[in-house]
Design a protein around this motif. Sequence first.
Motif, short mmCIF file in Angstrom:
data_model
loop_
_atom_site.label_atom_id
_atom_site.label_comp_id
_atom_site.label_asym_id
_atom_site.label_seq_id
_atom_site.Cartn_x
_atom_site.Cartn_y
_atom_site.Cartn_z
N MET A 1 56.53 55.06 78.41
CA MET A 1 55.27 55.75 78.47
C MET A 1 54.12 54.75 78.50
O MET A 1 53.15 54.93 79.23
CB MET A 1 55.17 56.68 77.26
CG MET A 1 53.94 57.50 77.23
SD MET A 1 53.99 58.68 78.58
CE MET A 1 52.55 59.61 78.27
N LEU A 2 54.25 53.71 77.69
CA LEU A 2 53.21 52.68 77.66
C LEU A 2 53.12 51.97 79.01
O LEU A 2 52.02 51.64 79.47
CB LEU A 2 53.50 51.68 76.54
CG LEU A 2 52.44 50.62 76.30
CD1 LEU A 2 51.11 51.26 75.94
CD2 LEU A 2 52.88 49.69 75.20
N PHE A 3 54.26 51.77 79.65
CA PHE A 3 54.26 51.15 80.98
C PHE A 3 53.49 52.01 81.98
O PHE A 3 52.74 51.50 82.80
CB PHE A 3 55.70 50.94 81.46
CG PHE A 3 55.79 50.40 82.84
CD1 PHE A 3 55.51 49.06 83.10
CD2 PHE A 3 56.12 51.21 83.91
CE1 PHE A 3 55.58 48.56 84.38
CE2 PHE A 3 56.18 50.71 85.19
CZ PHE A 3 55.91 49.38 85.42
N VAL A 5 51.03 54.12 81.34
CA VAL A 5 49.61 54.03 81.03
C VAL A 5 49.04 52.72 81.56
O VAL A 5 47.97 52.68 82.17
CB VAL A 5 49.37 54.16 79.51
CG1 VAL A 5 47.93 53.85 79.15
CG2 VAL A 5 49.75 55.55 79.04
N ALA A 6 49.76 51.63 81.36
CA ALA A 6 49.30 50.33 81.85
C ALA A 6 49.25 50.31 83.37
O ALA A 6 48.30 49.76 83.96
CB ALA A 6 50.22 49.23 81.33
#
Length: 56
Positions: A1-3, A5-6
């Motif tokens: 999920m963080l990937f 967003v980035a």
Amino acid sequence: MLFLVAALLLFGVVVGAAAHLPLPVTLAAATAIALWLGIFFARERHRSARTPKEVS
């Protein structure tokens, strides 16, 4: 999920920067990226064609 967003944040920065660049510079950069992706795709396809598939 963080990937994700980035990646979306980076995409927004790139699109924002492209809006401020002259059109020929933007098109040259887009062409360079498209060529790089095409070469990467061709190399990966060639590599997967050479690698024998495992039987499950």
